[in-house]
Design a protein around this motif. Structure first.
Motif, PDB file in Angstrom:
ATOM      1  N   ASP A  63       0.813  -1.215   0.000  1.00 27.31           N
ATOM      2  CA  ASP A  63       0.000   0.000   0.000  1.00 27.31           C
ATOM      3  C   ASP A  63       0.851   1.271   0.000  1.00 27.31           C
ATOM      4  O   ASP A  63       0.301   2.377  -0.072  1.00 27.31           O
ATOM      5  CB  ASP A  63      -0.918   0.015   1.233  1.00 27.31           C
ATOM      6  N   GLU A  64       2.191   1.105   0.132  1.00 29.99           N
ATOM      7  CA  GLU A  64       3.114   2.235   0.237  1.00 29.99           C
ATOM      8  C   GLU A  64       2.767   3.112   1.437  1.00 29.99           C
ATOM      9  O   GLU A  64       2.903   4.340   1.395  1.00 29.99           O
ATOM     10  CB  GLU A  64       3.121   3.068  -1.049  1.00 29.99           C
ATOM     11  N   TYR A  66       4.186   3.684   4.686  1.00 27.04           N
ATOM     12  CA  TYR A  66       5.369   3.442   5.506  1.00 27.04           C
ATOM     13  C   TYR A  66       5.108   3.719   6.990  1.00 27.04           C
ATOM     14  O   TYR A  66       5.793   3.182   7.851  1.00 27.04           O
ATOM     15  CB  TYR A  66       6.525   4.302   5.009  1.00 27.04           C
ATOM     16  N   PHE A  67       4.113   4.538   7.270  1.00 24.72           N
ATOM     17  CA  PHE A  67       3.780   4.838   8.664  1.00 24.72           C
ATOM     18  C   PHE A  67       3.117   3.633   9.324  1.00 24.72           C
ATOM     19  O   PHE A  67       3.467   3.249  10.443  1.00 24.72           O
ATOM     20  CB  PHE A  67       2.878   6.071   8.725  1.00 24.72           C
ATOM     21  N   ARG A  68       2.166   3.051   8.619  1.00 21.85           N
ATOM     22  CA  ARG A  68       1.531   1.848   9.148  1.00 21.85           C
ATOM     23  C   ARG A  68       2.515   0.676   9.159  1.00 21.85           C
ATOM     24  O   ARG A  68       2.449  -0.195  10.032  1.00 21.85           O
ATOM     25  CB  ARG A  68       0.306   1.492   8.302  1.00 21.85           C
ATOM     26  N   LEU A  69       3.421   0.640   8.221  1.00 23.10           N
ATOM     27  CA  LEU A  69       4.411  -0.432   8.150  1.00 23.10           C
ATOM     28  C   LEU A  69       5.240  -0.477   9.437  1.00 23.10           C
ATOM     29  O   LEU A  69       5.519  -1.548   9.979  1.00 23.10           O
ATOM     30  CB  LEU A  69       5.305  -0.210   6.929  1.00 23.10           C
ATOM     31  N   LEU A  70       5.625   0.711   9.928  1.00 21.62           N
ATOM     32  CA  LEU A  70       6.421   0.800  11.157  1.00 21.62           C
ATOM     33  C   LEU A  70       5.550   0.978  12.398  1.00 21.62           C
ATOM     34  O   LEU A  70       6.081   1.235  13.481  1.00 21.62           O
ATOM     35  CB  LEU A  70       7.412   1.957  11.057  1.00 21.62           C
ATOM     36  N   GLU A  71       4.227   0.851  12.227  1.00 18.91           N
ATOM     37  CA  GLU A  71       3.274   1.002  13.332  1.00 18.91           C
ATOM     38  C   GLU A  71       3.432   2.360  14.022  1.00 18.91           C
ATOM     39  O   GLU A  71       3.441   2.475  15.252  1.00 18.91           O
ATOM     40  CB  GLU A  71       3.447  -0.133  14.349  1.00 18.91           C
ATOM     41  N   LEU A  72       3.548   3.384  13.201  1.00 14.11           N
ATOM     42  CA  LEU A  72       3.648   4.751  13.692  1.00 14.11           C
ATOM     43  C   LEU A  72       2.336   5.481  13.428  1.00 14.11           C
ATOM     44  O   LEU A  72       1.547   5.065  12.579  1.00 14.11           O
ATOM     45  CB  LEU A  72       4.801   5.472  12.985  1.00 14.11           C
ATOM     46  N   ALA A 119      11.719  -4.529   3.627  1.00 14.71           N
ATOM     47  CA  ALA A 119      10.732  -3.441   3.618  1.00 14.71           C
ATOM     48  C   ALA A 119      10.892  -2.553   4.848  1.00 14.71           C
ATOM     49  O   ALA A 119      10.766  -1.322   4.758  1.00 14.71           O
ATOM     50  CB  ALA A 119       9.318  -4.023   3.569  1.00 14.71           C
ATOM     51  N   LEU A 120      11.178  -3.163   5.984  1.00 13.65           N
ATOM     52  CA  LEU A 120      11.427  -2.386   7.203  1.00 13.65           C
ATOM     53  C   LEU A 120      12.623  -1.460   7.028  1.00 13.65           C
ATOM     54  O   LEU A 120      12.582  -0.287   7.408  1.00 13.65           O
ATOM     55  CB  LEU A 120      11.684  -3.338   8.377  1.00 13.65           C
ATOM     56  N   ASN A 121      13.700  -2.000   6.470  1.00 11.64           N
ATOM     57  CA  ASN A 121      14.902  -1.192   6.261  1.00 11.64           C
ATOM     58  C   ASN A 121      14.623  -0.008   5.340  1.00 11.64           C
ATOM     59  O   ASN A 121      15.076   1.118   5.594  1.00 11.64           O
ATOM     60  CB  ASN A 121      16.019  -2.061   5.668  1.00 11.64           C
ATOM     61  N   GLU A 122      13.874  -0.257   4.288  1.00  9.52           N
ATOM     62  CA  GLU A 122      13.562   0.819   3.345  1.00  9.52           C
ATOM     63  C   GLU A 122      12.689   1.886   3.996  1.00  9.52           C
ATOM     64  O   GLU A 122      12.930   3.092   3.829  1.00  9.52           O
ATOM     65  CB  GLU A 122      12.868   0.249   2.116  1.00  9.52           C
ATOM     66  N   ARG A 143      -4.720  10.743   1.518  1.00  8.63           N
ATOM     67  CA  ARG A 143      -5.166   9.770   2.516  1.00  8.63           C
ATOM     68  C   ARG A 143      -5.598  10.462   3.807  1.00  8.63           C
ATOM     69  O   ARG A 143      -6.598  10.089   4.421  1.00  8.63           O
ATOM     70  CB  ARG A 143      -4.043   8.781   2.824  1.00  8.63           C
ATOM     71  N   ALA A 144      -4.839  11.471   4.196  1.00 10.27           N
ATOM     72  CA  ALA A 144      -5.191  12.199   5.421  1.00 10.27           C
ATOM     73  C   ALA A 144      -6.535  12.903   5.255  1.00 10.27           C
ATOM     74  O   ALA A 144      -7.363  12.913   6.179  1.00 10.27           O
ATOM     75  CB  ALA A 144      -4.093  13.205   5.758  1.00 10.27           C
ATOM     76  N   ARG A 145      -6.774  13.480   4.100  1.00 11.29           N
ATOM     77  CA  ARG A 145      -8.067  14.136   3.845  1.00 11.29           C
ATOM     78  C   ARG A 145      -9.201  13.127   3.858  1.00 11.29           C
ATOM     79  O   ARG A 145     -10.288  13.395   4.393  1.00 11.29           O
ATOM     80  CB  ARG A 145      -8.022  14.858   2.500  1.00 11.29           C
ATOM     81  N   ALA A 146      -8.942  11.953   3.261  1.00 12.86           N
ATOM     82  CA  ALA A 146      -9.978  10.914   3.236  1.00 12.86           C
ATOM     83  C   ALA A 146     -10.319  10.457   4.656  1.00 12.86           C
ATOM     84  O   ALA A 146     -11.495  10.263   4.996  1.00 12.86           O
ATOM     85  CB  ALA A 146      -9.509   9.739   2.394  1.00 12.86           C
ATOM     86  N   ARG A 147      -9.306  10.298   5.503  1.00 13.83           N
ATOM     87  CA  ARG A 147      -9.563   9.895   6.897  1.00 13.83           C
ATOM     88  C   ARG A 147     -10.333  10.974   7.635  1.00 13.83           C
ATOM     89  O   ARG A 147     -11.235  10.680   8.430  1.00 13.83           O
ATOM     90  CB  ARG A 147      -8.240   9.596   7.608  1.00 13.83           C
ATOM     91  N   GLN A 148      -9.972  12.231   7.374  1.00 20.35           N
ATOM     92  CA  GLN A 148     -10.677  13.324   8.043  1.00 20.35           C
ATOM     93  C   GLN A 148     -12.133  13.386   7.587  1.00 20.35           C
ATOM     94  O   GLN A 148     -13.044  13.560   8.413  1.00 20.35           O
ATOM     95  CB  GLN A 148      -9.974  14.647   7.749  1.00 20.35           C
TER      96      GLN A 148
END
Length: 268
Positions: A63-64, A66-72, A119-122, A143-148
C-alpha cells in the motif's frame, strides 16, 4: 423520498449480484476473503505474532504506507489543511528496532520474512531522510483528507459544527504563531547580519592598526640608522673643502692638532 427508495433498491440489487457472483465464481470468493483478511491485518494492533507482523508489513509495503508499516501514527491535517506528522527520528528508529527483532530472517526462515525485513529497512531509511519524508508527507495528503472526511461523516451535525469551530480557532492561532515565528526568524537573520558586519569592521580595524605599527617601527629604526650613518654628501663637501684650503690653513690646523696632542696627559 423517492430518491432514497430508489437508492436503497439499487443497493439491494448490487448486493444480490455480488452474492451471486461470489457463489458462482470461486476466484471472486477468494478475492473477497483475501480482502477481508487484509482489512483485518490493517486494523490489527495488539497481540501480533511474528507471522502476523510479517504479513502486515508486506501489506503496508504494498500500500506504500510506511507509517503503518512501522506502526507509527498516521499523517494528519493541521488546522490549515496541511500534512502534519510530529514523530521524531528517535521514535522512528525505536519502532524499526522493535519490529526488526520480531521479523528478523534469522528467527523466521522463508522469503516473506526476508522481504518484510527489507521493507522495514527501506521504510526506516525513507522516514529518517528529511527530503524523502517531505515527499512522502505530500503524497499522504489525500489519505489524510480521506480519513478526516470519513471521521466527519460519522459525526452528527452538532459535532461537525463544534469541530469546524474548533478548527477555525486552531487555524487562527496557528497563523498567529507562524507569523510570530516568521518575524523572529527575520529578526534573527538581521542580527546575524549585523554581527557579521561588526566582526568584519573589527577585523579590518585590527589589520589597519597592525600596518600602522609596522610603519612606526620602520620609521624609528630608519631614523636611528640614518643618524648612525654619515651623510655621503656632507663627507664629500668636507673633503672638497679640505682640498680647496690654502697651505696656510692646512699649516694652522696641523699646528693646532699638535698642541692638543701635547696637552694630553702622558698616561693616555
Amino acid at each position: 423520498m423517492a430518491d432514497r427508495l430508489l437508492e436503497r433498491a439499487l443497493n439491494r440489487a448490487s448486493a444480490t449480484v455480488a452474492a451471486f457472483q461470489e457463489q458462482a465464481d470461486p476466484e471472486v470468493r477468494q478475492q473477497k476473503q483475501q480482502k477481508s483478511q487484509e482489512e483485518e491485518l490493517r486494523g490489527l494492533k495488539e497481540g501480533m505474532t511474528a507471522a502476523d507482523a510479517i504479513k502486515r508489513i508486506l501489506l503496508a509495503y504494498k500500500d506504500e504506507d510506511y507509517f503503518r508499516l512501522l506502526e507509527l501514527p498516521p499523517v494528519e491535517l493541521d488546522a490549515l489543511g496541511r500534512p502534519a506528522w510530529d514523530v521524531g527520528p528517535a521514535a522512528v528508529s525505536k519502532a524499526y528496532r522493535r519490529l526488526s527483532v520480531l521479523v528478523h530472517p534469522d528467527k523466521n526462515p522463508g522469503d516473506e520474512a526476508r522481504q518484510a525485513f527489507e521493507a522495514l529497512n527501506e521504510a526506516h531509511r525513507l522516514l529518517k531522510d528529511q527530503g524523502k519524508l517531505e515527499e512522502i508527507l505530500k503524497a499522504e495528503l489525500d489519505r489524510a483528507r480521506a480519513r478526516q472526511e470519513e471521521a466527519e461523516g460519522r459525526a452528527t451535525l452538532d459535532e461537525r459544527m463544534a469541530l469546524n469551530a474548533q478548527r477555525a480557532q486552531q487555524a487562527k492561532e496557528l497563523q498567529k504563531k507562524e507569523g510570530q515565528s516568521f518575524q523572529a526568524e527575520i529578526l534573527r537573520q538581521m542580527q546575524e547580519k549585523q554581527e557579521k558586519a561588526k566582526r568584519k569592521r573589527q577585523l579590518k580595524s585590527r589589520y589597519r592598526r597592525d600596518d600602522d605599527s609596522e610603519e612606526d617601527s620602520d620609521g624609528v629604526g630608519g631614523k636611528q640608522q640614518r643618524e648612525r650613518e654619515p651623510d655621503p654628501s656632507r663627507l664629500q663637501q668636507q673633503k672638497d673643502g679640505e682640498d680647496s684650503d690654502d697651505p696656510d690653513s692646512r699649516h694652522r690646523r696641523q699646528a693646532l692638532a699638535k698642541r692638543r696632542q701635547q696637552r694630553k696627559p702622558s698616561g693616555m
